[in-house]
Write a protein that holds these residues in place. Structure first.
Motif, short mmCIF file in Angstrom:
data_model
loop_
_atom_site.label_atom_id
_atom_site.label_comp_id
_atom_site.label_asym_id
_atom_site.label_seq_id
_atom_site.Cartn_x
_atom_site.Cartn_y
_atom_site.Cartn_z
N ASP A 105 0.85 -1.19 0.00
CA ASP A 105 0.00 0.00 0.00
C ASP A 105 0.88 1.24 0.00
O ASP A 105 0.61 2.22 -0.69
CB ASP A 105 -0.89 0.02 1.25
N ALA A 106 1.92 1.22 0.81
CA ALA A 106 2.87 2.34 0.87
C ALA A 106 4.23 1.79 1.28
O ALA A 106 4.31 0.84 2.05
CB ALA A 106 2.40 3.40 1.86
N LEU A 107 5.27 2.41 0.75
CA LEU A 107 6.64 2.01 1.07
C LEU A 107 7.41 3.26 1.49
O LEU A 107 7.50 4.22 0.73
CB LEU A 107 7.30 1.36 -0.14
N PHE A 108 7.94 3.24 2.72
CA PHE A 108 8.72 4.37 3.24
C PHE A 108 10.19 3.95 3.27
O PHE A 108 10.55 2.96 3.91
CB PHE A 108 8.23 4.76 4.63
N VAL A 109 11.03 4.71 2.58
CA VAL A 109 12.46 4.40 2.47
C VAL A 109 13.20 5.22 3.52
O VAL A 109 13.32 6.44 3.40
CB VAL A 109 12.98 4.72 1.06
N HIS B 289 8.34 -0.95 -6.80
CA HIS B 289 7.72 0.34 -7.03
C HIS B 289 6.61 0.26 -8.08
O HIS B 289 5.60 0.97 -7.99
CB HIS B 289 8.79 1.34 -7.49
N ALA B 290 6.77 -0.62 -9.06
CA ALA B 290 5.78 -0.74 -10.13
C ALA B 290 4.42 -1.16 -9.60
O ALA B 290 3.40 -0.87 -10.22
CB ALA B 290 6.27 -1.74 -11.18
N ASN B 291 4.38 -1.84 -8.45
CA ASN B 291 3.12 -2.32 -7.87
C ASN B 291 2.80 -1.66 -6.54
O ASN B 291 2.01 -2.19 -5.76
CB ASN B 291 3.17 -3.84 -7.70
N THR B 292 3.41 -0.52 -6.27
CA THR B 292 3.18 0.19 -5.00
C THR B 292 2.69 1.60 -5.32
O THR B 292 3.35 2.34 -6.04
CB THR B 292 4.47 0.26 -4.17
N SER B 293 1.53 1.96 -4.76
CA SER B 293 0.93 3.24 -5.12
C SER B 293 1.66 4.42 -4.50
O SER B 293 1.71 5.50 -5.09
CB SER B 293 -0.55 3.27 -4.69
N THR B 294 2.24 4.25 -3.31
CA THR B 294 2.90 5.36 -2.63
C THR B 294 4.30 4.96 -2.19
O THR B 294 4.45 3.98 -1.46
CB THR B 294 2.09 5.80 -1.38
N VAL B 295 5.30 5.68 -2.66
CA VAL B 295 6.69 5.46 -2.23
C VAL B 295 7.22 6.80 -1.74
O VAL B 295 7.27 7.77 -2.49
CB VAL B 295 7.57 4.94 -3.38
N ARG B 296 7.62 6.86 -0.46
CA ARG B 296 8.08 8.12 0.13
C ARG B 296 9.44 7.92 0.79
O ARG B 296 9.66 6.94 1.50
CB ARG B 296 7.10 8.61 1.19
N PRO B 297 10.36 8.88 0.58
CA PRO B 297 11.64 8.83 1.29
C PRO B 297 11.52 9.51 2.64
O PRO B 297 10.69 10.39 2.84
CB PRO B 297 12.57 9.61 0.36
N ILE B 298 12.35 9.10 3.57
CA ILE B 298 12.47 9.77 4.87
C ILE B 298 13.92 10.21 4.99
O ILE B 298 14.82 9.38 5.07
CB ILE B 298 12.08 8.84 6.03
N GLY B 299 14.14 11.53 5.00
CA GLY B 299 15.51 12.04 5.11
C GLY B 299 16.40 11.55 3.99
O GLY B 299 16.07 11.65 2.80
N GLU B 300 17.53 10.97 4.36
CA GLU B 300 18.53 10.53 3.38
C GLU B 300 18.05 9.38 2.50
O GLU B 300 18.71 9.01 1.54
CB GLU B 300 19.82 10.12 4.08
#
Length: 266
Positions: free
Chosen positions: A33-37, A60-71
């Motif tokens: 559903d979401a991936l936080f890096v 990523h191709a099958n994940t609607s939300t990808v967000r980075p955290i900081g670095e």
């Protein structure tokens, strides 16, 4: 919720707390559903890990939300995700890089908070989401509250996504599309139409993909015989699994096991 790392096992976070993580494998190819890096001192080194970057691109191709955290933004840059182009490390001034990243990292954190709150609202309700915002982000709570909207019932799209999660979580059991339609509180006919519209594949194909992903992982990482893997993944028996595998993967389960282990150096 799952914590993942390149190799799996215990990871020490910046607060010196050790967290157990799962490794990266084919089970995750169906996406999230979401991936936080996450960021941290190891982000730059991780951005040079070709296996990790390849996994990130595929998921990523099958994940609607990808967000980075900081670095963590460094990994998205390396993977050219969300329109972020890869940069050659060391080709520009460190101070200029730091100034440039300060604004983007602050925005990344805010966007991650927003995404997490929307997931909490969807799964646990608006009251819980508001409680989280008030307790953990008292200063930013007011600006985030407008995103949560009212507490109206779930939309058809929400119901389909909930049913898709249920299919993936229960794919190793003997379940039917009628069961998933009940989870979505829809007629089977309406569910089939809505599911294809929202997810892009039929519920049967989605369920099969989830089962195949677990099957591939077990073939590579375990010594279980094919017949037992078939039973564990809801594929019936070894003969049925072999037939589906040859149709979908163009090889037998045994051939796939030998090939992937050889490529992994196992």
């Amino acid at each position: 919720m799952s914590f993942l790392s390149a190799a799996g096992g215990n990871i020490t976070c910046s607060s010196s707390i050790r967290v157990w993580t799962d490794g990266l494998d084919a089970r995750h190819y169906m996406g999230f559903d979401a991936l936080f890096v996450a960021g941290g001192k190891g982000a730059r080194a991780a951005a040079r890990d070709e296996r990790l970057i390849a996994w990130l691109r595929r998921v990523h191709a099958n994940t609607s939300t990808v967000r980075p955290i900081g670095e963590g933004r460094s990994l998205l840059e390396a993977a050219c995700i969300n329109g972020i182009q890869q940069r050659e490390f060391g080709s520009y001034n460190v101070r200029e890089e730091r100034d440039e990243r300060n604004g983007s990292e602050a925005n990344d954190r805010l966007e991650s908070m927003k995404s997490a709150l929307m997931l909490i609202k969807r799964d646990l309700g608006i009251d819980v989401a508001r409680n989280v915002a008030e307790r953990l982000m008292p200063d930013a709570g007011d600006s985030l509250m407008s995103l949560l909207g009212d507490s109206s019932g779930k939309s058809p799209a929400d119901k389909v996504r909930a049913a898709a999660r249920w299919l993936q979580e229960n794919c190793q059991r003997s379940i039917s599309i009628a069961d998933a339609a009940q989870v979505a509180a829809m007629s089977e006919r309406n569910f089939l139409r809505r599911f294809k519209m929202e997810v892009g594949v039929t519920p049967s194909d989605y369920l099969l993909h989830a089962r195949l992903a677990i099957t591939c992982s077990l073939l590579t990482d375990s010594e279980l015989p094919v017949d037992k893997i078939a039973r564990r993944t809801g594929m019936g028996n070894g003969d049925r699994l072999a037939k589906i595998f040859r149709k979908r993967m163009k090889v037998s389960p045994t051939e796939y096991r030998m090939k992937t282990r050889r490529e992994a150096g196992i």
